[in-house]
Design an enzyme around this catalytic site. Structure first.
Site, PDB file in Angstrom:
ATOM      1  N   ARG A   1      26.671  26.246   1.811  1.00 37.91           N
ATOM      2  CA  ARG A   1      26.754  24.045   1.318  1.00 37.91           C
ATOM      3  C   ARG A   1      28.009  23.814   1.857  1.00 37.91           C
ATOM      4  O   ARG A   1      29.141  24.474   2.761  1.00 37.91           O
ATOM      5  CB  ARG A   1      27.108  24.904  -0.270  1.00 37.91           C
ATOM      6  CG  ARG A   1      26.276  25.201  -0.701  1.00 37.91           C
ATOM      7  CD  ARG A   1      26.177  25.624  -1.976  1.00 37.91           C
ATOM      8  NE  ARG A   1      27.105  25.010  -3.127  1.00 37.91           N
ATOM      9  CZ  ARG A   1      27.687  24.646  -3.856  1.00 37.91           C
ATOM     10  NH1 ARG A   1      27.549  26.714  -4.258  1.00 37.91           N
ATOM     11  NH2 ARG A   1      27.747  23.886  -5.165  1.00 37.91           N
TER      12      ARG A   1
ATOM     13  N   ASN B   1      -4.100  -6.985  20.700  1.00 36.40           N
ATOM     14  CA  ASN B   1      -2.160  -7.780  20.363  1.00 36.40           C
ATOM     15  C   ASN B   1      -1.543  -6.445  19.556  1.00 36.40           C
ATOM     16  O   ASN B   1      -1.832  -6.626  18.393  1.00 36.40           O
ATOM     17  CB  ASN B   1      -2.346  -8.900  19.335  1.00 36.40           C
ATOM     18  CG  ASN B   1      -0.537  -9.175  19.502  1.00 36.40           C
ATOM     19  OD1 ASN B   1      -0.025  -9.142  20.091  1.00 36.40           O
ATOM     20  ND2 ASN B   1      -0.959  -9.666  18.537  1.00 36.40           N
TER      21      ASN B   1
ATOM     22  N   ARG C   1       1.046  -1.209  -0.146  1.00 38.79           N
ATOM     23  CA  ARG C   1      -0.025  -0.437  -0.251  1.00 38.79           C
ATOM     24  C   ARG C   1       1.062   1.473   0.443  1.00 38.79           C
ATOM     25  O   ARG C   1       0.852   2.220   0.353  1.00 38.79           O
ATOM     26  CB  ARG C   1      -1.033   0.015   1.217  1.00 38.79           C
ATOM     27  CG  ARG C   1      -2.583  -0.845   0.572  1.00 38.79           C
ATOM     28  CD  ARG C   1      -2.852  -0.808   2.010  1.00 38.79           C
ATOM     29  NE  ARG C   1      -2.765  -1.458   3.559  1.00 38.79           N
ATOM     30  CZ  ARG C   1      -3.377  -1.372   4.208  1.00 38.79           C
ATOM     31  NH1 ARG C   1      -4.288  -0.642   4.666  1.00 38.79           N
ATOM     32  NH2 ARG C   1      -2.926  -2.616   5.719  1.00 38.79           N
TER      33      ARG C   1
ATOM     34  N   GLU D   1      -7.258 -12.974  14.938  1.00 35.59           N
ATOM     35  CA  GLU D   1      -7.193 -12.647  14.551  1.00 35.59           C
ATOM     36  C   GLU D   1      -8.688 -11.667  13.929  1.00 35.59           C
ATOM     37  O   GLU D   1      -9.471 -12.796  14.128  1.00 35.59           O
ATOM     38  CB  GLU D   1      -6.784 -12.769  12.640  1.00 35.59           C
ATOM     39  CG  GLU D   1      -5.007 -13.334  13.324  1.00 35.59           C
ATOM     40  CD  GLU D   1      -4.438 -12.009  13.803  1.00 35.59           C
ATOM     41  OE1 GLU D   1      -4.114 -11.113  12.742  1.00 35.59           O
ATOM     42  OE2 GLU D   1      -3.717 -12.326  15.474  1.00 35.59           O
TER      43      GLU D   1
HETATM   44  C1  UD1 Z   1      -0.216  -8.813  13.720  1.00 40.49           C
HETATM   45  C2  UD1 Z   1      -0.900  -9.512  14.407  1.00 40.49           C
HETATM   46  C3  UD1 Z   1      -1.745  -8.846  14.969  1.00 40.49           C
HETATM   47  C4  UD1 Z   1      -1.978  -7.534  15.752  1.00 40.49           C
HETATM   48  C5  UD1 Z   1      -0.605  -6.888  15.311  1.00 40.49           C
HETATM   49  C6  UD1 Z   1      -0.542  -5.487  15.381  1.00 40.49           C
HETATM   50  C7  UD1 Z   1      -0.155 -11.501  13.661  1.00 40.49           C
HETATM   51  C8  UD1 Z   1      -1.240 -13.567  12.490  1.00 40.49           C
HETATM   52  N1  UD1 Z   1      -1.082 -10.909  13.726  1.00 40.49           N
HETATM   53  O1  UD1 Z   1      -0.976  -8.562  12.779  1.00 40.49           O
HETATM   54  O2  UD1 Z   1      -3.032  -9.813  16.238  1.00 40.49           O
HETATM   55  O3  UD1 Z   1      -2.711  -6.805  16.286  1.00 40.49           O
HETATM   56  O4  UD1 Z   1       0.421  -7.218  13.968  1.00 40.49           O
HETATM   57  O5  UD1 Z   1       0.200  -4.608  14.337  1.00 40.49           O
HETATM   58  O6  UD1 Z   1       0.631 -12.115  13.919  1.00 40.49           O
HETATM   59  N2  UD1 Z   1       5.925 -10.210   8.067  1.00 40.49           N
HETATM   60  C9  UD1 Z   1       7.081 -10.390   7.578  1.00 40.49           C
HETATM   61  N3  UD1 Z   1       6.299 -11.412   7.236  1.00 40.49           N
HETATM   62  C10 UD1 Z   1       5.565 -12.113   6.719  1.00 40.49           C
HETATM   63  C11 UD1 Z   1       4.427 -11.933   7.493  1.00 40.49           C
HETATM   64  C12 UD1 Z   1       4.914 -11.005   8.080  1.00 40.49           C
HETATM   65  O7  UD1 Z   1       8.004 -10.374   7.948  1.00 40.49           O
HETATM   66  O8  UD1 Z   1       5.200 -13.267   5.603  1.00 40.49           O
HETATM   67  C13 UD1 Z   1       6.186  -8.777   8.799  1.00 40.49           C
HETATM   68  C14 UD1 Z   1       5.486  -7.667   8.388  1.00 40.49           C
HETATM   69  O9  UD1 Z   1       5.929  -6.864   7.436  1.00 40.49           O
HETATM   70  C15 UD1 Z   1       5.126  -6.335   9.409  1.00 40.49           C
HETATM   71  C16 UD1 Z   1       5.074  -7.770  11.020  1.00 40.49           C
HETATM   72  O10 UD1 Z   1       5.742  -9.607  10.388  1.00 40.49           O
HETATM   73  O11 UD1 Z   1       6.298  -5.594   9.849  1.00 40.49           O
HETATM   74  C17 UD1 Z   1       3.322  -7.574  10.434  1.00 40.49           C
HETATM   75  O12 UD1 Z   1       3.072  -8.296   9.607  1.00 40.49           O
HETATM   76  P1  UD1 Z   1       1.375  -7.617   9.298  1.00 40.49           P
HETATM   77  O13 UD1 Z   1       1.026  -8.584   8.184  1.00 40.49           O
HETATM   78  O14 UD1 Z   1       1.181  -6.165   9.359  1.00 40.49           O
HETATM   79  O15 UD1 Z   1       0.207  -8.286  10.632  1.00 40.49           O
HETATM   80  P2  UD1 Z   1      -0.803  -7.618  10.973  1.00 40.49           P
HETATM   81  O16 UD1 Z   1      -1.902  -8.632  10.297  1.00 40.49           O
HETATM   82  O17 UD1 Z   1      -0.928  -6.265  10.920  1.00 40.49           O
END
Ligand code: UD1
Ligand code: CA
Length: 464
Positions: free
Chosen positions: A336, A173, A19, A158
């Site tokens: 500069r 969380n 995004r 979730e």
């Molecule tokens: C996650 C939590 C959720 C919490 C939220 C808080 C899980 C399943 N859920 O959800 O409970 O409320 O964070 O912000 O963990 N990332 C990776 N590899 C992946 C997927 C994600 O490195 O395969 C990293 C993302 O770059 C990010 C972080 O993990 O920095 C969180 O991932 P994101 O997909 O944002 O999790 P949420 O769906 O927000």
């Protein structure tokens, strides 16, 4: 071994950041002048972990190049496919074989989290096998909900997998965890992608841990603004503004006067002494530092600039420069890289200075380009003087000694040396060195022709 020793911090940073609609990986975007991954590493380092692991996937080469610059000691774990947060932590653990002790898990896209908060979080883990950082949110939509039975945490569900009753839970969380390494490994081994998103959820480790009889605790953070992440450019601007507000509040608490916090921007790595005044429209960037009593602004941008005590910098744009004690710069000055304005020296209106050293009390008050020059103490450079440092092929230096005087509208053609106490007549083009005590005049001598105006008039009338 102290109680709060942290074996490793794992920073999850493999996400796509779709995004953001950016050619740059999300975690390289800056908030308060520092990359988001840089903020995450700074906070993690406050725990003095034995190991710091960053999990990378999307845009990994670009992030690795950045990490080599800002944090060469971090370990990099690669998540080949983005299969979820559980898979990301599994990748992180794969570079920590046999690790024991506390593992802290954070995210690379939560730039407001403070090191001090992470320390409190780790302290709150004492006696637990796993600890979640949670918050009671007025609107928890989108977050995983913390499910408790008889007050004890049993699971995190979730948004997309939650029942209506679970959706009504306001404890969320926030995405920061402390785990005992053995408990984490056991929980990760049990993960299945059997959920609405078909991902390996790190949050399912909580349920496995609780049902295996281990204790899951929480650290409830009231200042949950620290946990807020960035998913798009709108949130990037919001986090940037919020961190700026926090940085300004900090400096005001430290004794800095900020006349208009709404239009003042201070980067995370800036240092400001008590009794500095920042006027509206001031932006202090990079590794800028400002000593006591200095007044900056209005409408001034300083990037990697060192400002001495009591200096005044008005409507100025400056980079990689040093402005020493009591110096005055501006209004409308451009400094500069490589500029040094000596103690009590003056750079005035419409003056551009590059890679030049101005001695104590030297003055360059009006309309000058000063490039590749040294100007001695107390020397005055007249209005409109140009230091011609470029002959079309090479740049050369000019040196003007102490107590010298350069008349207005002179051109000093480099390389040239003007000795201490020398005097340059106004309007001179100086191509040869000038010795101490000499006057140099390098322009046509003035000639006055009596009656010339009348004669021309007569000539013009005759022509008609
Ligand atoms: C996650 C939590 C959720 C919490 C939220 C808080 C899980 C399943 N859920 O959800 O409970 O409320 O964070 O912000 O963990 N990332 C990776 N590899 C992946 C997927 C994600 O490195 O395969 C990293 C993302 O770059 C990010 C972080 O993990 O920095 C969180 O991932 P994101 O997909 O944002 O999790 P949420 O769906 O927000
Ligand atoms: Ca998220």
């Amino acid at each position: 071994m102290t109680d709060n020793r942290v074996a490793a911090v794992i920073i999850m940073a493999a996400g796509m950041g779709t995004r953001m609609k950016s050619a740059r990986p999300k975690v390289l975007h800056e908030v308060a002048g520092r990359s988001m991954i840089g903020h995450a590493i700074k906070a993690a380092n406050a725990l003095s972990p034995d190991r710091l692991v960053v999990v990378l996937g999307h845009g990994r080469e670009q992030v690795e190049a950045h990490l080599a610059e800002i944090a060469p000691n971090v370990s990099i774990a690669v998540q080949e496919q983005l299969l979820g947060t559980g898979d990301a932590v599994r990748a992180g653990m794969s570079v920590l074989p046999g690790v024991t002790g506390k593992i802290v898990v954070t995210s690379g896209d939560a730039p407001l989290m403070e090191g001090a908060t992470l320390r409190e979080f780790v302290a709150a883990h004492a006696g637990n096998d796993a600890t979640l950082l949670t918050a009671l949110l007025p609107d928890p939509t989108g977050y995983g909900r913390v499910v408790r039975e008889d007050g004890r945490i049993t699971a995190v569900v979730e948004q997309r997998d939650a029942t209506p009753e679970q959706l009504a839970i306001s404890e969320a969380n926030m995405g920061f965890y402390v785990f005992d390494a053995d408990v984490l490994r056991a929980g990760l081994a049990k993960l299945e992608p059997s959920n609405a998103q078909g991902e390996y959820y790190l949050t399912d480790v909580v349920e496995h841990t609780a049902s295996a009889g281990y204790s899951v605790g929480s650290f409830v953070l009231s200042d949950y603004g620290q946990t807020e992440g960035v998913n798009d450019r709108i949130q990037l601007a919001q986090r940037n503004a919020e961190l700026n507000r926090r940085i300004l509040r900090h400096w005001m608490e430290e004794g800095v006067t900020i006349v208009d916090p709404e239009t003042t921007w201070v980067h995370a790595d800036v240092d400001i002494a008590p009794d500095v005044t920042l006027l509206p429209g001031t932006s202090l960037e990079g590794a800028t530092s400002v000593a006591g009593g200095a007044v900056i602004g209005p409408d001034t941008t300083l990037i990697d600039v060192e400002v001495g005590a009591g200096a005044q910098v008005v409507r100025t744009h400056a980079l990689l420069s040093v402005i020493e004690e009591g110096a005055t710069v501006g209004p409308f000055s451009y400094l500069r890289p490589g500029t040094q304005v000596g103690p009590g020296a003056k750079v005035g209106a419409f003056v551009e200075v590059k890679n030049s050293q101005l001695g104590a009390g030297a003055k360059v008050p009006h309309l000058t380009y000063c490039g590749d020059a040294a100007v001695g103490e107390r020397t005055n450079i007249g209005a409109g003087t140009i230091f011609a440092n470029f002959d079309g092929e090479r740049k050369s230096r000019t040196s003007v000694g102490a107590d010298a005087f350069v008349g207005s509208d002179s051109v000093l053609v480099a390389p040239v040396e003007i000795a201490d106490g020398a005097f340059i007549a106004a309007g001179s083009v100086i191509t040869d060195d000038v010795a101490a005590g000499e006057l140099a005049v390098a322009r046509g001598r003035q000639r006055n022709i009596p009656g010339w105006v009348e004669q021309r008039k007569a000539r013009n009338e005759g022509d008609k």
